[in-house]
Structures are given as structure tokens and as C-alpha cells.
Design an enzyme around this catalytic site. Sequence first.
Site, mmCIF file in Angstrom:
data_model
loop_
_atom_site.group_PDB
_atom_site.id
_atom_site.type_symbol
_atom_site.label_atom_id
_atom_site.label_comp_id
_atom_site.label_asym_id
_atom_site.label_seq_id
_atom_site.Cartn_x
_atom_site.Cartn_y
_atom_site.Cartn_z
ATOM 1 N N ARG A 1 -52.134 -74.079 56.792
ATOM 2 C CA ARG A 1 -51.864 -73.781 58.404
ATOM 3 C C ARG A 1 -53.231 -73.779 59.372
ATOM 4 O O ARG A 1 -52.909 -73.543 60.357
ATOM 5 C CB ARG A 1 -51.240 -72.165 58.288
ATOM 6 C CG ARG A 1 -49.870 -72.279 57.729
ATOM 7 C CD ARG A 1 -49.229 -70.805 57.726
ATOM 8 N NE ARG A 1 -47.841 -70.737 56.890
ATOM 9 C CZ ARG A 1 -47.677 -70.929 55.627
ATOM 10 N NH1 ARG A 1 -48.788 -70.993 54.784
ATOM 11 N NH2 ARG A 1 -46.620 -70.939 55.292
ATOM 12 N N GLN B 1 -51.265 -68.144 44.913
ATOM 13 C CA GLN B 1 -50.103 -68.864 45.326
ATOM 14 C C GLN B 1 -50.562 -70.281 45.282
ATOM 15 O O GLN B 1 -49.905 -71.168 45.546
ATOM 16 C CB GLN B 1 -50.247 -68.707 46.794
ATOM 17 C CG GLN B 1 -49.945 -67.136 47.188
ATOM 18 C CD GLN B 1 -49.977 -66.867 48.807
ATOM 19 O OE1 GLN B 1 -48.932 -67.071 49.315
ATOM 20 N NE2 GLN B 1 -51.111 -66.472 49.329
ATOM 21 N N ASP C 1 -53.307 -75.551 42.136
ATOM 22 C CA ASP C 1 -54.488 -76.475 41.544
ATOM 23 C C ASP C 1 -55.246 -76.301 40.345
ATOM 24 O O ASP C 1 -55.723 -77.087 40.126
ATOM 25 C CB ASP C 1 -55.604 -76.430 43.066
ATOM 26 C CG ASP C 1 -55.870 -75.170 43.430
ATOM 27 O OD1 ASP C 1 -56.143 -74.478 42.326
ATOM 28 O OD2 ASP C 1 -56.511 -74.956 44.410
ATOM 29 N N HIS D 1 -46.468 -69.961 42.339
ATOM 30 C CA HIS D 1 -45.724 -71.155 42.952
ATOM 31 C C HIS D 1 -46.164 -72.342 41.791
ATOM 32 O O HIS D 1 -45.936 -73.541 42.140
ATOM 33 C CB HIS D 1 -46.326 -71.527 44.078
ATOM 34 C CG HIS D 1 -46.178 -70.517 45.297
ATOM 35 N ND1 HIS D 1 -46.606 -70.202 46.522
ATOM 36 C CD2 HIS D 1 -45.240 -69.629 45.273
ATOM 37 C CE1 HIS D 1 -46.328 -69.309 47.126
ATOM 38 N NE2 HIS D 1 -45.318 -68.595 46.414
ATOM 39 N N CYS E 1 -39.054 -82.052 33.304
ATOM 40 C CA CYS E 1 -37.820 -82.482 33.261
ATOM 41 C C CYS E 1 -36.560 -81.339 33.573
ATOM 42 O O CYS E 1 -36.526 -80.276 33.046
ATOM 43 C CB CYS E 1 -37.375 -83.129 31.668
ATOM 44 S SG CYS E 1 -35.742 -83.662 31.677
ATOM 45 N N CYS F 1 -34.048 -81.216 30.328
ATOM 46 C CA CYS F 1 -34.254 -80.604 28.873
ATOM 47 C C CYS F 1 -35.413 -79.813 28.996
ATOM 48 O O CYS F 1 -35.769 -79.268 28.107
ATOM 49 C CB CYS F 1 -34.571 -81.860 27.848
ATOM 50 S SG CYS F 1 -35.974 -82.586 28.033
ATOM 51 N N CYS G 1 -35.384 -87.719 27.432
ATOM 52 C CA CYS G 1 -34.029 -87.656 27.939
ATOM 53 C C CYS G 1 -33.354 -88.606 28.862
ATOM 54 O O CYS G 1 -32.387 -88.563 29.505
ATOM 55 C CB CYS G 1 -33.332 -86.258 27.700
ATOM 56 S SG CYS G 1 -33.609 -85.452 29.357
ATOM 57 N N ASN H 1 -60.816 -63.224 54.534
ATOM 58 C CA ASN H 1 -60.030 -64.408 55.154
ATOM 59 C C ASN H 1 -60.799 -64.806 56.277
ATOM 60 O O ASN H 1 -61.387 -63.889 57.277
ATOM 61 C CB ASN H 1 -58.743 -63.984 55.443
ATOM 62 C CG ASN H 1 -57.836 -65.205 55.461
ATOM 63 O OD1 ASN H 1 -57.620 -66.042 54.448
ATOM 64 N ND2 ASN H 1 -57.195 -65.485 56.525
HETATM 65 P P1 NAD Z 1 -52.419 -70.576 54.179
HETATM 66 O O1 NAD Z 1 -52.697 -71.864 54.580
HETATM 67 O O2 NAD Z 1 -51.087 -69.828 55.129
HETATM 68 O O3 NAD Z 1 -53.726 -69.553 54.562
HETATM 69 C C1 NAD Z 1 -54.810 -70.034 54.218
HETATM 70 C C2 NAD Z 1 -55.708 -68.824 54.793
HETATM 71 O O4 NAD Z 1 -57.236 -69.332 54.383
HETATM 72 C C3 NAD Z 1 -55.950 -69.314 56.248
HETATM 73 O O5 NAD Z 1 -55.767 -68.195 57.242
HETATM 74 C C4 NAD Z 1 -57.406 -69.894 56.664
HETATM 75 O O6 NAD Z 1 -58.104 -69.648 57.809
HETATM 76 C C5 NAD Z 1 -58.031 -69.264 55.580
HETATM 77 N N1 NAD Z 1 -59.243 -69.986 54.959
HETATM 78 C C6 NAD Z 1 -59.351 -71.210 55.015
HETATM 79 N N2 NAD Z 1 -60.434 -71.482 54.139
HETATM 80 C C7 NAD Z 1 -60.905 -70.567 53.873
HETATM 81 C C8 NAD Z 1 -62.354 -69.937 53.323
HETATM 82 N N3 NAD Z 1 -63.308 -71.080 52.990
HETATM 83 N N4 NAD Z 1 -62.537 -68.811 53.285
HETATM 84 C C9 NAD Z 1 -61.761 -67.607 53.545
HETATM 85 N N5 NAD Z 1 -60.379 -68.002 54.208
HETATM 86 C C10 NAD Z 1 -60.208 -69.277 54.346
HETATM 87 O O7 NAD Z 1 -52.316 -70.471 52.862
HETATM 88 P P2 NAD Z 1 -51.361 -69.379 51.740
HETATM 89 O O8 NAD Z 1 -51.423 -68.115 52.335
HETATM 90 O O9 NAD Z 1 -52.069 -69.536 50.345
HETATM 91 O O10 NAD Z 1 -49.889 -69.540 51.690
HETATM 92 C C11 NAD Z 1 -49.368 -71.034 51.639
HETATM 93 C C12 NAD Z 1 -48.905 -71.756 50.695
HETATM 94 O O11 NAD Z 1 -49.646 -72.691 50.283
HETATM 95 C C13 NAD Z 1 -48.692 -71.272 49.260
HETATM 96 O O12 NAD Z 1 -47.464 -71.125 48.944
HETATM 97 C C14 NAD Z 1 -49.458 -72.215 48.347
HETATM 98 O O13 NAD Z 1 -48.586 -72.354 47.177
HETATM 99 C C15 NAD Z 1 -49.727 -73.347 49.037
HETATM 100 N N6 NAD Z 1 -50.715 -74.231 49.024
HETATM 101 C C16 NAD Z 1 -51.536 -74.309 47.938
HETATM 102 C C17 NAD Z 1 -52.719 -75.188 47.741
HETATM 103 C C18 NAD Z 1 -53.734 -75.246 46.514
HETATM 104 O O14 NAD Z 1 -53.058 -74.853 45.409
HETATM 105 N N7 NAD Z 1 -54.875 -75.358 46.893
HETATM 106 C C19 NAD Z 1 -53.057 -75.856 49.020
HETATM 107 C C20 NAD Z 1 -52.440 -75.667 50.322
HETATM 108 C C21 NAD Z 1 -51.156 -75.032 50.132
HETATM 109 ZN ZN ZN Z 2 -35.695 -84.520 29.441
#
Ligand code: NAD
Ligand code: ZN
Length: 260
Positions: free
Chosen positions: A39, A106, A109, A126, A134, A137, A162, A225
Site C-alpha cells: 500500500r 502475513q 517471502d 498467507h 497441486c 493431489c 498427476c 510502523n
Molecule cells: P501493507 O502494505 O498494508 O503495510 C505495510 C506497512 O509497513 C505500511 O504502513 C508501510 O508504510 C510500512 N512500512 C514500510 N516499510 C517499513 C519499514 N522499513 N519499517 C516500518 N514500517 C514500514 O502490508 P501488510 O499490512 O503486511 O498487509 C498486506 C498484505 O501484504 C499481506 O496480506 C501480505 O501477505 C502481503 N504482502 C507480503 C509481502 C512479503 O511477503 N514481503 C510483500 C507485499 C505484500
Molecule cells: Zn497432482
Amino acid sequence: MNTIDAQIKEVADLIRRSDKVLVFTGAGVSTESGIPDFRSADGIWSKYDPEDFTIKKFLSDKNARKMHWDLLSDGDLSMFKAAPNPAHHAITDLKKTGKLYGVVTQNVDGLHQKAGLPGELVFQLHGDLSHAKCLECGSRFPMQTVAEWMRSDIQEPVCAKCSGMLKPDAVLFGEQLPTDVLLEAERRSRNCDLCIVLGSTLSVYPAALIPRYASENGAKLVIINLGPTELDSWADIRIEGKAGEVMPDIVARAAKTGPA
Ligand code: NAD
Ligand code: ZN
């Protein structure tokens, strides 16, 4: 001492007084590893349409599936090349104090595990993009293997056992979260005495219920955050700062003997 230093010290004190610290992480914990969040201004939703990431679309639309696989088999994809940053390492260091009750994430990675946390302490609400699964299976294949198949110019990879339809093993919009993982994360949120949120807007449900349950059951709530979150008014301590700068400082002070 400036405000942020005082807050860091307060959180370190809270850790020292706690027995079960639950850490809840979002995409913001991995931005310092080069993986964009959703976001922020240059986040993933600034480039892609969330509508293309629903389970309904994945199952019904060949072109949407092709887009997923093309994205995931891109050799430059930052998610597979990314390394853990100081925030991930600090959480692993917290385990060494004996206080870490678990990490509910969440993120898809796998960077908490890459930073050395054992899989049984990481609850990936997540799922995990390091594998494809798959839908017929249940066999799982490493994403690197699937990427190899894609490089031989096939339209869509299928299960090697499969021939069923494969799906990246991360949760898409409209899809159920893995029940066992969610239940265990909820249980720990109700039993922890301190919950530290790192890098999440706390706007995705049911994931955002985890820190809520912790607070409702008497745990202290710390939110670190950049930018506002939906639970800011619930936080006992709210730190506006970078996860990779603030968390190592907190854990170093919590682990120190003598005054924090
Ligand atoms: P989000 O994008 O809604 O919020 C991330 C927040 O972290 C924001 O407010 C941002 O300003 C803040 N932020 C960014 N860099 C920062 C830092 N260095 N230190 C502190 N804060 C920082 O993400 P969310 O709340 O995790 O939810 C969204 C979805 O994103 C989840 O469902 C997740 O599965 C998915 N997602 C995962 C990855 C990953 O696996 N790295 C990447 C993108 C999205
Ligand atoms: Zn299979």
C-alpha cells in the site's frame, strides 16, 4: 534522551518483564530487503490490479494464471533473491533471550526462516511463495523448479505427478487461510504477554485479529510502523520508525544485563 530512544528503552523493559513475546509482521518488515509492500506509493498495488489476484480469477481465467506464473518465474524477482535485513535478524536474536513465543507473519517471502528462525516458530498466515501446490493431489514443488518448467516456454505448468492444476502456495484474495496455522496463531495471541507489530497497516483480516486478540486478553501491544495503522489507538507504545533500525536497538537493550 529523545522520544524514540525513550520508547525503545520502554519496549526493551517490557520484553524483560515478559515471558511470552509474540511478534506480528507485515510487508513493511521486508521493504528494507528490497521487496515492495502493498500500500505504499510505490507498493505492489501501484503496479498491479488486486482483482487479478483473486482465487476466482485464478481458477477461471487462463490468462490470469499465465500472468501469475510469468511473474513468479521472472529470474529477477526480488522475493527469491532477497536476503533478510536487520529487522529479521533482530527477531531471531530475540529467540536467543528465550522470550520469543512465535512470529505470526502475513509475509510470503520466507525471510524469517532465512534469518535462522526454526519453521515451528513461524506462522505464515498467507502461505509461502517458495512452493507451488497441486490442487488435485496436494503435491508441492519448489517454485525454482516450476520456474525452470516455465523457461521451456510452456503456457502453464502442471503437476508432475498427476497433471493437475498448480497454484502458488500463497493465499489469494477470497481464499481460506490455512486453518491449522490460523488456529495456532490465535492460541498464541491469547496466551502471550507482549505482542510487537512490525511493518503492517493492520488492515487485512483475519490476520489483523491477532494483535487485537493479544490486547483483548491483557497483553501489552507495541506497534512499530512507518505511517498509521488501524490499531494505533490500541497500542501501549506506538513507534513511528523503520523496523530495521528500531528492532535491533530494542532487542540489543532487552538482551543486555543491567539497566536497558
Ligand atoms: P501493507 O502494505 O498494508 O503495510 C505495510 C506497512 O509497513 C505500511 O504502513 C508501510 O508504510 C510500512 N512500512 C514500510 N516499510 C517499513 C519499514 N522499513 N519499517 C516500518 N514500517 C514500514 O502490508 P501488510 O499490512 O503486511 O498487509 C498486506 C498484505 O501484504 C499481506 O496480506 C501480505 O501477505 C502481503 N504482502 C507480503 C509481502 C512479503 O511477503 N514481503 C510483500 C507485499 C505484500
Ligand atoms: Zn497432482
